[in-house]
Motif scaffolding. Structure first.
Motif, mmCIF file in Angstrom:
data_model
loop_
_atom_site.group_PDB
_atom_site.id
_atom_site.type_symbol
_atom_site.label_atom_id
_atom_site.label_comp_id
_atom_site.label_asym_id
_atom_site.label_seq_id
_atom_site.Cartn_x
_atom_site.Cartn_y
_atom_site.Cartn_z
ATOM 1 N N ILE A 10 -17.819 -2.676 -3.763
ATOM 2 C CA ILE A 10 -16.657 -1.826 -4.019
ATOM 3 C C ILE A 10 -15.890 -2.323 -5.243
ATOM 4 C CG2 ILE A 10 -16.404 -1.214 -1.584
ATOM 5 C CD1 ILE A 10 -14.027 -3.196 -1.484
ATOM 6 N N ALA A 11 -15.038 -1.447 -5.767
ATOM 7 C CA ALA A 11 -14.098 -1.829 -6.821
ATOM 8 C C ALA A 11 -12.852 -2.405 -6.182
ATOM 9 C CB ALA A 11 -13.748 -0.612 -7.665
ATOM 10 N N CYS A 12 -11.989 -2.998 -6.971
ATOM 11 C CA CYS A 12 -10.747 -3.554 -6.447
ATOM 12 C C CYS A 12 -9.933 -2.447 -5.767
ATOM 13 C CB CYS A 12 -9.921 -4.170 -7.576
ATOM 14 S SG CYS A 12 -8.277 -4.730 -7.045
ATOM 15 N N PRO A 13 -9.554 -2.631 -4.498
ATOM 16 C CA PRO A 13 -8.810 -1.582 -3.788
ATOM 17 C C PRO A 13 -7.416 -1.320 -4.346
ATOM 18 C CG PRO A 13 -9.842 -3.113 -2.246
ATOM 19 C CD PRO A 13 -9.933 -3.735 -3.605
ATOM 20 N N LEU A 14 -6.897 -2.217 -5.190
ATOM 21 C CA LEU A 14 -5.558 -2.007 -5.731
ATOM 22 C C LEU A 14 -5.553 -1.409 -7.124
ATOM 23 C CD1 LEU A 14 -3.503 -5.119 -4.548
ATOM 24 C CD2 LEU A 14 -4.119 -3.023 -3.331
ATOM 25 N N ASP A 204 -8.629 1.196 2.111
ATOM 26 C CA ASP A 204 -7.989 1.813 0.936
ATOM 27 C C ASP A 204 -6.480 1.730 1.116
ATOM 28 O OD1 ASP A 204 -7.131 3.309 -1.206
ATOM 29 O OD2 ASP A 204 -8.638 4.893 -0.949
ATOM 30 N N PRO A 205 -5.882 0.573 0.847
ATOM 31 C CA PRO A 205 -4.448 0.406 1.124
ATOM 32 C C PRO A 205 -3.552 1.311 0.305
ATOM 33 C CG PRO A 205 -5.314 -1.468 -0.109
ATOM 34 C CD PRO A 205 -6.493 -0.658 0.301
ATOM 35 N N VAL A 206 -3.931 1.627 -0.929
ATOM 36 C CA VAL A 206 -3.081 2.480 -1.770
ATOM 37 C C VAL A 206 -2.944 3.861 -1.146
ATOM 38 C CG1 VAL A 206 -2.822 3.555 -4.022
ATOM 39 C CG2 VAL A 206 -3.675 1.203 -3.860
ATOM 40 N N GLU A 207 -4.067 4.486 -0.801
ATOM 41 C CA GLU A 207 -4.021 5.822 -0.202
ATOM 42 C C GLU A 207 -3.372 5.788 1.175
ATOM 43 O OE1 GLU A 207 -4.623 8.844 -1.442
ATOM 44 O OE2 GLU A 207 -4.765 7.728 -3.331
ATOM 45 N N SER A 208 -3.606 4.721 1.934
ATOM 46 C CA SER A 208 -3.014 4.623 3.270
ATOM 47 C C SER A 208 -1.499 4.551 3.191
ATOM 48 C CB SER A 208 -3.560 3.401 3.997
ATOM 49 O OG SER A 208 -4.946 3.537 4.242
ATOM 50 N N LEU A 209 -0.972 3.756 2.261
ATOM 51 C CA LEU A 209 0.480 3.664 2.137
ATOM 52 C C LEU A 209 1.082 4.966 1.601
ATOM 53 C CD1 LEU A 209 0.027 0.678 2.771
ATOM 54 C CD2 LEU A 209 1.760 0.138 1.048
ATOM 55 N N ARG A 210 0.360 5.654 0.734
ATOM 56 C CA ARG A 210 0.850 6.955 0.277
ATOM 57 C C ARG A 210 0.885 7.954 1.429
ATOM 58 N NH1 ARG A 210 -2.606 7.105 -5.416
ATOM 59 N NH2 ARG A 210 -1.140 5.793 -6.619
ATOM 60 N N GLU A 211 -0.087 7.860 2.330
ATOM 61 C CA GLU A 211 -0.090 8.729 3.503
ATOM 62 C C GLU A 211 1.083 8.395 4.419
ATOM 63 O OE1 GLU A 211 -1.640 11.653 6.277
ATOM 64 O OE2 GLU A 211 -1.636 11.334 4.110
ATOM 65 N N ILE A 212 1.407 7.112 4.540
ATOM 66 C CA ILE A 212 2.567 6.712 5.340
ATOM 67 C C ILE A 212 3.850 7.278 4.742
ATOM 68 C CG2 ILE A 212 3.985 4.708 5.973
ATOM 69 C CD1 ILE A 212 1.312 3.178 6.334
ATOM 70 N N VAL A 213 3.970 7.224 3.423
ATOM 71 C CA VAL A 213 5.139 7.805 2.761
ATOM 72 C C VAL A 213 5.214 9.306 3.041
ATOM 73 C CG1 VAL A 213 6.170 8.336 0.514
ATOM 74 C CG2 VAL A 213 5.248 6.045 0.970
ATOM 75 N N ARG A 214 4.071 9.977 3.042
ATOM 76 C CA ARG A 214 4.052 11.431 3.273
ATOM 77 C C ARG A 214 4.548 11.787 4.666
ATOM 78 N NH1 ARG A 214 1.234 15.302 5.674
ATOM 79 N NH2 ARG A 214 -0.296 13.857 6.572
#
Length: 288
Positions: A10-14, A204-214
């Motif tokens: 994988i690529a860097c998740p951040l 995928d922490p970036v997308e997960s945190l964006r989903e939490i914000v949503r």
């Protein structure tokens, strides 16, 4: 659940960079899942993550049946609670010598014990819970959901693994089985979201945190805990550090890096609590 775990590069998740360097290779000391697992450090942003990592279909297989956070600690079902006499008898039978009444009567010992064992890893935001809706991500068998409900929250949960989800549902909680992205929660559905020792498990922490914000209402709180990759015990215990917990912990955060991740997702850090690490030291020493 697949019989084996399949891994992918994988690529860097951040930051999505594929330029990384070897950091550490170790095994699953806690639960004995076979194979060796590798951590790398991103040359772009410095984030340390597991690579290769389990693919999406294999994530649940990383959690064996005996995984401690998924165990149901209750001796009987919630619909048939034990009697007061049975509870007292069972508690006395399980109580070790250092929790006996004479030992606990020693001045200062009780407060020292609670200071050592209270990790402060679960806390409530400074708001009135009356009428507030809450989601716990990684709710396991529903222990914290019960605390939320007792405090006045309207709580529901989410967990990746089917076994603990069924236990939480039998306890009467509304729990979604699967990843956060598959739950299809509504925009602004929750006043508060909780995730205790979960963010390090997210592929995928970036997308997960964006989903939490949503799914958070404006002004809502996201309360969570993670192992601190910058802690001194990591350097002391090396590959035996309890916080590695491969192949389950996919991400390894320092305080500055998790703050940058939160801000990138649209969250503003309010308070960082450094947990006492006494029990983690014991756990790490036990793996060595």
């Amino acid at each position: 659940m697949p019989d084996t775990i399949e891994f992918v590069e994988i690529a860097c998740p951040l930051c999505a960079s594929r330029d990384c360097k070897f950091f550490l290779e170790t095994i699953d000391y806690a639960h004995g899942i076979g194979g060796k697992f590798r951590l790398v450090r991103c040359k772009g942003c410095g984030h340390v993550y597991m690579n290769p990592a389990p693919n999406a279909e294999s994530l649940a297989a990383c959690y064996p049946r005996e995984y401690v956070p998924h165990r149901d600690q209750r001796s009987q079902s919630a619909s048939q609670p034990p009697s007061a006499e049975a509870t007292q008898s069972a508690s006395a039978a399980r109580r070790p010598w250092y929790l006996s009444a004479p030992v606990r009567a020693i001045p200062g010992l009780r407060s020292a014990y609670y200071w050592l064992t209270d990790s402060k890893s679960q806390c409530f935001p400074p708001v009135s819970p009356a009428g507030r809706s809450a989601l716990e991500i990684g709710c396991a068998t529903g222990g914290f959901l019960q605390r939320l409900q007792a405090a006045g929250w309207q709580a529901q949960g989410l967990d990746l693994v089917a076994g603990p989800v069924e236990v939480a549902r039998r306890r009467g909680f509304q729990v979604h089985h699967g990843e956060l992205a598959s739950a299809t929660f509504q925009d602004g559905q929750f006043d508060d979201v909780f995730a205790w020792m979960v963010v390090e498990h997210l592929p995928d922490p970036v997308e997960s945190l964006r989903e939490i914000v949503r799914i958070l209402k404006p002004g809502g709180w996201f309360c969570f805990s993670i192992p601190n990759f910058g802690s001194p015990e990591r350097n002391i215990f090396g590959r035996y550090w309890r916080g590695y917990d491969l192949p389950r912990h996919l991400q390894h955060y320092t305080v500055p890096r998790i703050k940058r991740l939160l801000r990138a997702a649209g969250l503003e850090p309010q308070r960082v609590i450094h947990q006492p690490s006494f029990l983690n030291w014991i756990g790490s020493a036990g793996l060595a």
